[in-house]
Design a protein around this motif. Structure first.
Motif, PDB file in Angstrom:
ATOM      1  N   MET A   9     -23.628  12.866  -2.554  1.00 37.66           N
ATOM      2  CA  MET A   9     -23.226  14.166  -2.037  1.00 37.66           C
ATOM      3  C   MET A   9     -22.328  14.013  -0.808  1.00 37.66           C
ATOM      4  SD  MET A   9     -24.556  16.573  -3.943  1.00 37.66           S
ATOM      5  CE  MET A   9     -24.984  18.067  -3.070  1.00 37.66           C
ATOM      6  N   TYR A  10     -21.155  14.635  -0.850  1.00 38.98           N
ATOM      7  CA  TYR A  10     -20.210  14.678   0.258  1.00 38.98           C
ATOM      8  C   TYR A  10     -19.674  13.287   0.634  1.00 38.98           C
ATOM      9  CZ  TYR A  10     -22.742  19.091   0.638  1.00 38.98           C
ATOM     10  OH  TYR A  10     -23.362  20.284   0.362  1.00 38.98           O
ATOM     11  N   HIS A  11     -19.727  12.379  -0.297  1.00 34.15           N
ATOM     12  CA  HIS A  11     -19.342  11.002  -0.011  1.00 34.15           C
ATOM     13  C   HIS A  11     -18.150  10.633  -0.890  1.00 34.15           C
ATOM     14  CE1 HIS A  11     -20.706   6.528   0.308  1.00 34.15           C
ATOM     15  NE2 HIS A  11     -19.740   6.814   1.141  1.00 34.15           N
ATOM     16  N   LEU A  12     -17.066  10.172  -0.272  1.00 37.46           N
ATOM     17  CA  LEU A  12     -15.868   9.757  -0.987  1.00 37.46           C
ATOM     18  C   LEU A  12     -15.678   8.254  -0.844  1.00 37.46           C
ATOM     19  CD1 LEU A  12     -13.363  12.560   0.066  1.00 37.46           C
ATOM     20  CD2 LEU A  12     -14.492  12.300  -2.133  1.00 37.46           C
ATOM     21  N   THR A  13     -15.283   7.629  -1.952  1.00 37.08           N
ATOM     22  CA  THR A  13     -15.069   6.188  -1.954  1.00 37.08           C
ATOM     23  C   THR A  13     -13.662   5.867  -2.436  1.00 37.08           C
ATOM     24  OG1 THR A  13     -17.402   5.669  -2.358  1.00 37.08           O
ATOM     25  CG2 THR A  13     -15.803   3.989  -2.976  1.00 37.08           C
ATOM     26  N   VAL A  14     -13.001   4.933  -1.760  1.00 42.58           N
ATOM     27  CA  VAL A  14     -11.690   4.449  -2.169  1.00 42.58           C
ATOM     28  C   VAL A  14     -11.862   3.042  -2.730  1.00 42.58           C
ATOM     29  CG1 VAL A  14      -9.345   3.884  -1.440  1.00 42.58           C
ATOM     30  CG2 VAL A  14     -10.541   5.832  -0.399  1.00 42.58           C
ATOM     31  N   LEU A  15     -11.382   2.830  -3.954  1.00 40.46           N
ATOM     32  CA  LEU A  15     -11.414   1.514  -4.591  1.00 40.46           C
ATOM     33  C   LEU A  15     -10.007   0.950  -4.656  1.00 40.46           C
ATOM     34  CD1 LEU A  15     -13.746   2.199  -7.671  1.00 40.46           C
ATOM     35  CD2 LEU A  15     -14.386   1.174  -5.479  1.00 40.46           C
ATOM     36  N   LEU A  29      -7.660  -1.064  -6.734  1.00 39.12           N
ATOM     37  CA  LEU A  29      -7.573  -1.508  -8.130  1.00 39.12           C
ATOM     38  C   LEU A  29      -6.747  -2.773  -8.283  1.00 39.12           C
ATOM     39  CD1 LEU A  29      -7.108   1.941  -9.925  1.00 39.12           C
ATOM     40  CD2 LEU A  29      -9.217   0.656  -9.513  1.00 39.12           C
ATOM     41  N   GLU A  30      -5.940  -3.104  -7.285  1.00 41.88           N
ATOM     42  CA  GLU A  30      -5.166  -4.340  -7.357  1.00 41.88           C
ATOM     43  C   GLU A  30      -6.067  -5.552  -7.127  1.00 41.88           C
ATOM     44  OE1 GLU A  30      -2.005  -4.064  -4.554  1.00 41.88           O
ATOM     45  OE2 GLU A  30      -0.740  -2.832  -5.863  1.00 41.88           O
ATOM     46  N   GLN A  31      -7.004  -5.410  -6.187  1.00 44.26           N
ATOM     47  CA  GLN A  31      -7.859  -6.534  -5.815  1.00 44.26           C
ATOM     48  C   GLN A  31      -9.293  -6.383  -6.328  1.00 44.26           C
ATOM     49  OE1 GLN A  31      -7.506  -7.195  -1.584  1.00 44.26           O
ATOM     50  NE2 GLN A  31      -5.278  -7.036  -1.626  1.00 44.26           N
ATOM     51  N   ASP A  32      -9.556  -5.329  -7.103  1.00 42.24           N
ATOM     52  CA  ASP A  32     -10.876  -5.094  -7.702  1.00 42.24           C
ATOM     53  C   ASP A  32     -11.985  -5.148  -6.644  1.00 42.24           C
ATOM     54  OD1 ASP A  32      -9.785  -4.787 -10.198  1.00 42.24           O
ATOM     55  OD2 ASP A  32     -10.143  -6.847 -10.817  1.00 42.24           O
ATOM     56  N   ARG A  33     -11.846  -4.310  -5.653  1.00 41.61           N
ATOM     57  CA  ARG A  33     -12.853  -4.320  -4.593  1.00 41.61           C
ATOM     58  C   ARG A  33     -12.989  -2.943  -3.955  1.00 41.61           C
ATOM     59  NH1 ARG A  33     -10.576  -4.516   0.528  1.00 41.61           N
ATOM     60  NH2 ARG A  33      -8.389  -5.112   0.634  1.00 41.61           N
ATOM     61  N   PHE A  34     -14.124  -2.751  -3.349  1.00 38.47           N
ATOM     62  CA  PHE A  34     -14.359  -1.564  -2.532  1.00 38.47           C
ATOM     63  C   PHE A  34     -13.444  -1.603  -1.319  1.00 38.47           C
ATOM     64  CE2 PHE A  34     -16.439  -0.327   1.431  1.00 38.47           C
ATOM     65  CZ  PHE A  34     -16.679   1.022   1.221  1.00 38.47           C
ATOM     66  N   GLU A  35     -12.808  -0.472  -1.010  1.00 35.22           N
ATOM     67  CA  GLU A  35     -11.870  -0.424   0.105  1.00 35.22           C
ATOM     68  C   GLU A  35     -12.470   0.295   1.318  1.00 35.22           C
ATOM     69  OE1 GLU A  35      -8.301  -1.435   1.865  1.00 35.22           O
ATOM     70  OE2 GLU A  35      -8.800  -1.863  -0.221  1.00 35.22           O
ATOM     71  N   GLN A  36     -13.016   1.494   1.090  1.00 38.71           N
ATOM     72  CA  GLN A  36     -13.448   2.303   2.222  1.00 38.71           C
ATOM     73  C   GLN A  36     -14.258   3.484   1.706  1.00 38.71           C
ATOM     74  OE1 GLN A  36     -10.145   3.718   4.510  1.00 38.71           O
ATOM     75  NE2 GLN A  36     -11.360   4.319   6.266  1.00 38.71           N
ATOM     76  N   ASP A  37     -15.173   3.996   2.523  1.00 37.52           N
ATOM     77  CA  ASP A  37     -15.840   5.235   2.166  1.00 37.52           C
ATOM     78  C   ASP A  37     -15.986   6.120   3.400  1.00 37.52           C
ATOM     79  OD1 ASP A  37     -17.843   3.992   3.542  1.00 37.52           O
ATOM     80  OD2 ASP A  37     -19.281   3.976   1.904  1.00 37.52           O
ATOM     81  N   VAL A  38     -16.043   7.437   3.153  1.00 39.61           N
ATOM     82  CA  VAL A  38     -16.200   8.404   4.231  1.00 39.61           C
ATOM     83  C   VAL A  38     -17.093   9.540   3.744  1.00 39.61           C
ATOM     84  CG1 VAL A  38     -13.980   7.940   5.344  1.00 39.61           C
ATOM     85  CG2 VAL A  38     -14.119   9.687   3.557  1.00 39.61           C
ATOM     86  N   TRP A  39     -17.736  10.196   4.710  1.00 44.52           N
ATOM     87  CA  TRP A  39     -18.516  11.395   4.439  1.00 44.52           C
ATOM     88  C   TRP A  39     -17.694  12.605   4.853  1.00 44.52           C
ATOM     89  CZ3 TRP A  39     -23.418  11.486   2.237  1.00 44.52           C
ATOM     90  CH2 TRP A  39     -24.024  10.243   2.077  1.00 44.52           C
ATOM     91  N   VAL A  40     -17.741  13.646   4.026  1.00 42.67           N
ATOM     92  CA  VAL A  40     -17.009  14.881   4.310  1.00 42.67           C
ATOM     93  C   VAL A  40     -17.994  16.047   4.242  1.00 42.67           C
ATOM     94  CG1 VAL A  40     -15.117  16.397   3.645  1.00 42.67           C
ATOM     95  CG2 VAL A  40     -14.916  13.928   3.293  1.00 42.67           C
ATOM     96  N   SER A  41     -18.264  16.680   5.360  1.00 39.39           N
ATOM     97  CA  SER A  41     -19.183  17.814   5.380  1.00 39.39           C
ATOM     98  C   SER A  41     -18.623  18.958   4.550  1.00 39.39           C
ATOM     99  CB  SER A  41     -19.410  18.298   6.814  1.00 39.39           C
ATOM    100  OG  SER A  41     -20.018  17.284   7.592  1.00 39.39           O
ATOM    101  N   GLY A  42     -19.420  19.441   3.592  1.00 39.46           N
ATOM    102  CA  GLY A  42     -18.991  20.569   2.774  1.00 39.46           C
ATOM    103  C   GLY A  42     -17.977  20.238   1.709  1.00 39.46           C
TER     104      GLY A  42
END
Length: 309
Positions: free
Chosen positions: A190-196, A198-211
């Motif tokens: 919930m309210y959580h965004l993840t950036v992947l 795709l070039e390096q097949d890895r997790f890049e960053q995640d952030v929480w967004v209220s609402g």
């Protein structure tokens, strides 16, 4: 299926409507250019033709005239793979077939083996613009508890490259992509965004967004900036609870719940269903619940034009 698409030159804005047609808007004049029957598949690299899926089969449309043309006049190489693939999904038997709409040949046939006690189902799927990354999500329940996760699969082989979490409590959000570098944006918990990456097949960053309300888009000129839809209840009924916030992923704070700096807010009068930037980064097209599309002038921070029937 993502409702809004835009051609690389910024000439055409496509609205894939839920009633089963694609409305083609000419952005230079803000006029409805054509309404093409069927569900969105994609457009040609030279932006002259559109492909749609109908009960009668795949149809090709000439974007200059808005008229249907025989598929035989089109060559596959005029379309990127992700712009000509038809996906046939069987959610509860966990089968997914990717077919080339122009040749009829199979691009990928997937069969997922899952323990039936988990009541698994296949939900979202999207072929990324790099034409080598297929994103899918699986969900179900076990012992009364909901679960969900996703994979990045390689095309054409189908090898699992990355596993990721997805939202267990709401319908799957649309995937958003940026091409330089190739990244995917997805909704996690919930309210959580993840950036992947795709070039390096890895997790890049995640952030929480209220609402966070489920729609997001990368800014094309600076992929570290996101536009996200937000719903925040307010006491004053004169103030709309709906907005589009712009986040700078380079400026985050917090430890367990990383939050990105909000650099701008555009108030909307209706819930936001989807959004997309023009390639030049000057305009943000926002689809609201009434079916209207608001064209925001980013430099002036105002709605410059509204597209509606």
């Amino acid at each position: 299926m993502k409702p809004l698409h835009i051609s690389p030159s910024g000439k055409w804005l496509f609205h894939a409507a839920p009633q089963g047609n694609v409305m083609v808007w000419d952005l230079s004049g803000g006029t409805l250019h054509a309404v093409c029957d069927g569900l969105w598949i994609g457009h040609s690299l030279d932006e002259t033709h559109l492909l749609t899926q109908t009960p009668e089969g795949v149809k090709a449309w000439n974007l200059s005239t808005g008229e249907e043309e025989p598929l035989s006049v089109l060559k596959p190489e005029r379309f990127a793979l992700h712009q000509r693939v038809v996906m046939r999904k069987q959610p509860y038997t966990l089968q997914l077939d990717l077919l080339d709409a122009l040749t009829g040949e199979a691009v990928l046939n997937l069969r997922f083996e899952q323990d039936p006690r988990y009541h698994p189902r296949l939900e979202a799927c999207a072929l990324a613009p790099d034409d080598r990354s297929l994103l899918i999500t699986l969900a179900g329940e076990f012992g009364g508890q909901a679960w969900a996760h996703g994979y990045v699969l390689g095309v054409p082989g189908g090898a699992r490259r990355v596993k990721f979490k997805v939202n267990r409590h709401q319908p799957p959000a649309f995937f958003s992509f940026t091409t330089q570098p190739f990244q995917a944006l997805l909704q996690d918990e919930m309210y959580h965004l993840t950036v992947l990456n795709l070039e390096q097949d890895r997790f890049e960053q995640d952030v929480w967004v209220s609402g966070f309300a489920g729609a997001a888009a990368f800014f094309p000129l600076l992929p570290a900036v996101l536009a996200v839809s937000v719903w925040e209840p307010v006491v004053d009924p004169a103030i709309s609870p709906f907005s589009v916030q712009f986040l700078d992923l380079r400026r985050t704070s917090g430890e367990r719940m990383r939050r990105a700096a909000v650099i701008a807010v555009f108030q909307e009068s209706q819930p936001v269903h989807d959004m997309i930037f023009t390639p030049d980064g000057q305009t943000l097209a926002v689809l609201v619940s009434t079916g209207a599309i608001h064209l925001w002038n980013l430099a002036q921070g105002r709605i410059e034009r509204t597209l509606e029937l």
